[in-house]
Design an enzyme around this catalytic site. Structure first.
Site, PDB file in Angstrom:
ATOM      1  N   THR A 155       1.375  -1.092  -0.045  1.00 24.40           N
ATOM      2  CA  THR A 155       0.056   0.191   0.156  1.00 24.40           C
ATOM      3  C   THR A 155       0.804   1.367   0.103  1.00 24.40           C
ATOM      4  OG1 THR A 155      -1.575  -0.759   0.333  1.00 24.40           O
ATOM      5  CG2 THR A 155      -1.767   1.178   1.151  1.00 24.40           C
TER       6      THR A 155
ATOM      7  N   GLU B   3      -3.436  -2.925  -7.069  1.00 27.95           N
ATOM      8  CA  GLU B   3      -3.974  -3.469  -6.505  1.00 27.95           C
ATOM      9  C   GLU B   3      -2.774  -4.109  -5.143  1.00 27.95           C
ATOM     10  OE1 GLU B   3      -4.565  -6.746  -4.691  1.00 27.95           O
ATOM     11  OE2 GLU B   3      -3.669  -7.695  -6.293  1.00 27.95           O
TER      12      GLU B   3
END
EC number: 1.2.1.28
Length: 488
Positions: free
Chosen positions: A234, A254
């Site tokens: 992330t 993703e």
């Protein structure tokens, strides 16, 4: 020695339709299970990436202009070759990535299905017609290739997570620059280059440049890369998203997950323990869809922990290359081992209890069950990426929903319940891109749109019809048979 991938021939090389030496320092690929050297991986520099993107931009129009059945034929041939050379792909996945044979075989089959699905994309309807208020005007809106697609793929499922972007992007007329993670540069990169090379892909259409952060940054920032498809952490995804946003560049992210595996009080506990074990321990838990938090109703928590613990203790931990029956292989590297040990130790100091599992020899980590976990512990809040199953108890659905929502991630969730209607109602209250009822969290089907929300992604989707939207852009084309005359 494999004729498909002769290690001596490809050591130190990157691929741009032809093989050449990478300009960055060589990376020594080490087998996680044994600690032995496997391969000298060629690493691409910023200059290598910039050259690859420039060549890909020059060749893209000719590739897109190729008849759709010819593009589809290359993709189909790649699928056939993947099966022919399955042994190479599976053994590299096992040795380079620490995969078990079961996981490597599943990943190969999934990549094969991705290729077959992608080969059908060029023959799909590529547009729509719309009425017009102007006499004799015909309005069409059609999908056209983006141009150069940059793919940055991770190390955990390197073959599949590279192929799910590379194959549809190529099929739809784009050229591709793939930067695989250097931990899996062969499985997720060079083998794919060889596959398409042997399948007859024209020179310059696919480029494979293994590398580190500099190579990835060069790919993201290059003005001729029209889109970035990134799978990874992330933190890195947010940085890439920021750069692409400033450049008005399409991006699919993703990212990580801390996925909820829910066991309601009416669940079949044997089935729930089976699902929970698979969701937490497959590939040593090194999966973004890992069942990272087991939320179990307090009335069945003790029984569930007992059943999950029994399954964890039965899983064989061994070098998967030497023992094909191994269920648990090594973690990817020492950094990941030290990270999970710190998370477990900190959680224990705050009141968690390790029921079973923990560190073995080398990079092997035995399947672990952790109970008495609360929201204040890192075992609750962190993405684990290790074979660890933290168990959190709840008393009501309202409390459960509140606990799940404390994580910013929103990739996958799973609910175990005898009442499907109750589980469906609960699913509407959980913020996640994918929810599975009476199943576990690690699910991927090539033809179903896949992706997360929140810190798990920017709502981009891969798979089936979503690929048409992801790897093309819309163009409005209006047609008048004879020129119109305006009052000016």
């Amino acid at each position: 020695m494999s004729l498909f991938f002769n290690t001596r021939e490809y050591e130190g090389k990157i691929f741009s339709g032809t093989w050449s030496q990478g300009q960055a320092l060589i990376h020594d690929t080490i087998e996680p299970a044994s600690g032995e050297p496997l391969f000298k991986l060629g690493m691409g520099s910023r200059e290598d990436v910039e050259t690859a993107v420039s060549i890909a931009a020059e060749t893209q129009a000719a590739w897109a202009d190729l008849a759709f059945d010819q593009r589809a034929g290359v993709i189909r041939r790649a699928a056939e070759l993947l099966q022919i050379h399955a042994k190479d792909f599976i053994e590299w996945n096992v040795r380079e990535c620490g995969s078990t044979y079961l996981k490597a075989q599943w990943e190969l089959h999934a990549a094969y299905e991705q290729l077959n699905m992608a080969s059908a994309l060029p023959m799909q309807a590529d547009g729509m017609t719309f009425p017009s208020s102007m006499p004799q005007r015909r309005n069409t809106c059609r999908r056209v290739p983006l141009g150069v697609v940059g793919v940055i793929a991770p190390w955990n499922f390197p073959l599949l997570l590279s192929m799910r972007s590379v194959a549809p992007a190529l099929a739809l007329g784009n050229t591709v620059v793939l930067k695989p993670d250097f931990h899996s540069g062969v499985t997720g990169g060079l083998l794919i280059a060889r596959l398409f090379e042997e399948a007859g892909l024209p020179e310059g259409v696919l480029h494979v440049v293994p590398g580190g952060a500099d190579a990835g940054d060069a790919l993201v920032r290059h003005p001729k890369s029209a889109m970035i498809s990134f799978t990874g952490s992330t933190a890195v995804g947010k940085s890439i998203g920021k750069i692409c946003g400033e450049m008005l560049k399409k991006v699919a992210l993703e990212l990580g997950g801390n996925n909820a595996f829910v066991v309601l009080e009416d669940a079949d506990l044997d089935a729930a323990a089976s699902n929970g074990a698979w969701g937490s321990y497959l590939h040593q838990g090194q999966i973004c869809m890992q069942a990272g938090r087991h939320f179990v109703h307090e009335s069945v928590a003790e029984a569930y922990v007992q059943k999950l613990t029994e399954r964890a203790r039965q899983l064989k931990v061994a070098d998967p290359f030497k023992d094909e029956t191994a269920a648990i292989g090594p973690l990817v590297n020492l950094k990941q081992l030290e990270r999970i040990e710190a998370i477990i130790q900190s959680s224990i100091e705050r009141g968690a209890k390790r029921v079973t599992g923990g560190r073995g020899e080398g990079l092997f980590y035995h399947p672990t069950v952790l109970c008495n976990v609360t929201a204040e512990m890192p075992a609750f809040s962190e993405e684990l990426f290790a074979p660890v199953a933290p168990v959190i108890t709840f008393t009501s659905e309202d409390e459960l929903v509140e606990l799940i929502a404390q994580s910013p991630y929103g990739l996958a969730a799973a609910i175990q319940s005898a009442s499907v209607s109750r589980a469906m109602h609960l699913a509407r209250r959980i913020k996640a891109g994918m929810i599975h009822i009476n199943d576990q969290t690690v699910n991927n089907e090539f033809h179903v749109p896949f992706g997360g929300v929140g810190d798990s992604g920017n709502s981009g989707r891969f798979g089936g019809p979503a690929n048409l939207e992801m790897f093309t852009e819309l163009q409005w084309l209006s047609i008048m048979d004879t020129p119109i005359h305006y009052p000016f």
